[in-house]
Scaffold this active site. Sequence first.
Site, short mmCIF file in Angstrom:
data_model
loop_
_atom_site.label_atom_id
_atom_site.label_comp_id
_atom_site.label_asym_id
_atom_site.label_seq_id
_atom_site.Cartn_x
_atom_site.Cartn_y
_atom_site.Cartn_z
CE LYS A 28 -3.93 -1.90 2.62
NZ LYS A 28 -4.95 -1.73 1.58
NE ARG A 69 -10.80 -10.05 -2.01
CZ ARG A 69 -11.14 -9.17 -2.96
NH1 ARG A 69 -11.42 -9.58 -4.18
NH2 ARG A 69 -11.22 -7.88 -2.67
N1 BES Z 1 -8.12 -3.88 4.37
C1 BES Z 1 -8.30 -3.47 3.03
C2 BES Z 1 -9.61 -2.72 2.80
C3 BES Z 1 -9.78 -1.41 3.52
C4 BES Z 1 -9.56 -0.22 2.86
C5 BES Z 1 -10.23 -1.37 4.83
C6 BES Z 1 -9.74 0.99 3.52
C7 BES Z 1 -10.41 -0.16 5.48
C8 BES Z 1 -10.17 1.02 4.81
C9 BES Z 1 -8.28 -4.68 2.11
O1 BES Z 1 -7.49 -5.72 2.53
C10 BES Z 1 -7.75 -4.23 0.80
O2 BES Z 1 -6.62 -3.84 0.75
N2 BES Z 1 -8.57 -4.28 -0.23
C11 BES Z 1 -8.18 -3.87 -1.53
C12 BES Z 1 -8.69 -4.91 -2.51
C13 BES Z 1 -8.17 -4.73 -3.90
C14 BES Z 1 -6.68 -5.02 -3.95
C15 BES Z 1 -8.92 -5.67 -4.82
C16 BES Z 1 -8.81 -2.52 -1.81
O3 BES Z 1 -9.95 -2.31 -1.41
O4 BES Z 1 -8.14 -1.68 -2.39
MN MN Z 2 -5.46 -5.53 1.90
#
Ligand code: BES
Ligand code: MN
Length: 489
Positions: free
Chosen positions: A266, A340
């Site tokens: 990230k 997931r």
């Molecule tokens: N933990 C994150 C989602 C999240 C984002 C929670 C902001 C709280 C606040 C999750 O694991 C994630 O990173 N999801 C990705 C999925 C994508 C790579 C398909 C996302 O939402 O960007």
């Molecule tokens: Mn994630």
Amino acid sequence: MSHPVPLQFQPVNLEGLAELAGRIVLVVDENGKTGAAGRRLDKLTRGAVARYLASGDFAALKSGESADLAWPAGLAAEAVQVVKLDRKAEATAARAAGGTIGRALSKAGTLVLAEGVKLAADLSFGLALRAYDFSAHKTAEAKRPGPVTLMVADPEKTAAEAAPLAALAEGVFFTRDLTNEPANILTTYDFAARLAAMQELGLEVEILEEEDLTRLGMGALLGVGQGSESPSKVVVMQWKGGAEGEAPLALIGKGVVFDTGGISIKPAAGMEEMTMDMGGAGVVAGVMRTLALRKARANVVGLVGLVENMPSGRAQRPGDVVRSMKGDTIEVINTDAEGRLVLADVLWYAQERFAPCGMVDLATLTGAIIIALGHENTGVFSNDDAFCDQFLRAARAEGEGAWRLPMGPAYDAKLKSRIADMMNVGGRDGGAITAAQFLQRFVKDDMPWIHLDIAGTALLKSDTPLAPKGATGWGVMALNRMIRDRFER
Ligand code: BES
Ligand code: MN
Ligand code: ZN
């Protein structure tokens, strides 16, 4: 651990009111008519209370709102707060009114004059929720509020009504503490230990370690955690308050103690917020705590997958193929779509071991749900209309925002992989829905199931009527109510 403020109910007794330090709170209905307490307060302040209640400022207050009187002369109190609460207010409004009191509690103590309030128990619950304060890491002396006394018409009756709500507040606080806690403290070890400590409350708690998870074939979950120094764990919490042998309701939580994104790392800005990525597991833990504290007459099992998603020489790579406990293979296109992968194995394990009567999973799963619904509503997905409606009704009654989104085969088709049974991402469009479709692949056909994407609701940057900034504990109240209304004997 944070606990709700100590709070007691007493019969109305106005002796010593003039000398009382701290805050005095007067709860008044929309007509501004006061009982003995208001009259006494008015006399001591030489008419200031009556003047305020007759003013346009009071008329302009909405039910649940409050104001501090400007100059409460004639009293030793540091402040006099007037709270308006409509006589026909619903429980959520009474809680909001309590919240305005909880936000302003005094170190020297608070006396709430609530003799005419029918929903005094709900008022006290809202007060407790809003008074939450996460000060575990403030080295200066915490600004702990003094004792809170509510003077009510029928203290015994109110205390009896408030008891299950106090259990609920403890559960919400547990969830908020876990969700607020930084990841160097709330490691997978520490999280599991805090859950194991709930055995004292009568819960059966088991910790499955990596060797157990390997034996079970949880390759999807283990892949996420393999880059971390903290070992992955699955914790199982059973509450057996229902009929013996009756299939339990299963609650399943995403417990990513920190989500760097892994090798698909990230951006730095805002990454610190990913300490809350175990929020789903936090809600499951809070509900289980509440059920145990109020000795719920239902069988409920809580399962959480505790992992840390880190980049390292041992971390999972984009392009890796992992094998889930179900047996389906997954091509990991993006290591940041890790929640997931964790849930897939815990969902399958829950069904194989417990054959539950229904399943609810909670996860801070996607940023896409925040794009869709903002921070006001949790995204709700389900394969069972009746079950889903029961949940939505419970959420509405508790004032917890929840909104159902669609699912369907066209979304599922986006998960097709060239080399494995599925990919772990389905593209940007409808990202919260394709995530739900991924999960549904690990839900058996006739199993009633609800998926709650709480990425937008688990933690807020601004305060609300019932919570300061930070973790909200969203979902503990709705799930507790749904269990009470639908599953208790
Ligand atoms: N933990 C994150 C989602 C999240 C984002 C929670 C902001 C709280 C606040 C999750 O694991 C994630 O990173 N999801 C990705 C999925 C994508 C790579 C398909 C996302 O939402 O960007
Ligand atoms: Mn994630
Ligand atoms: Zn995550």
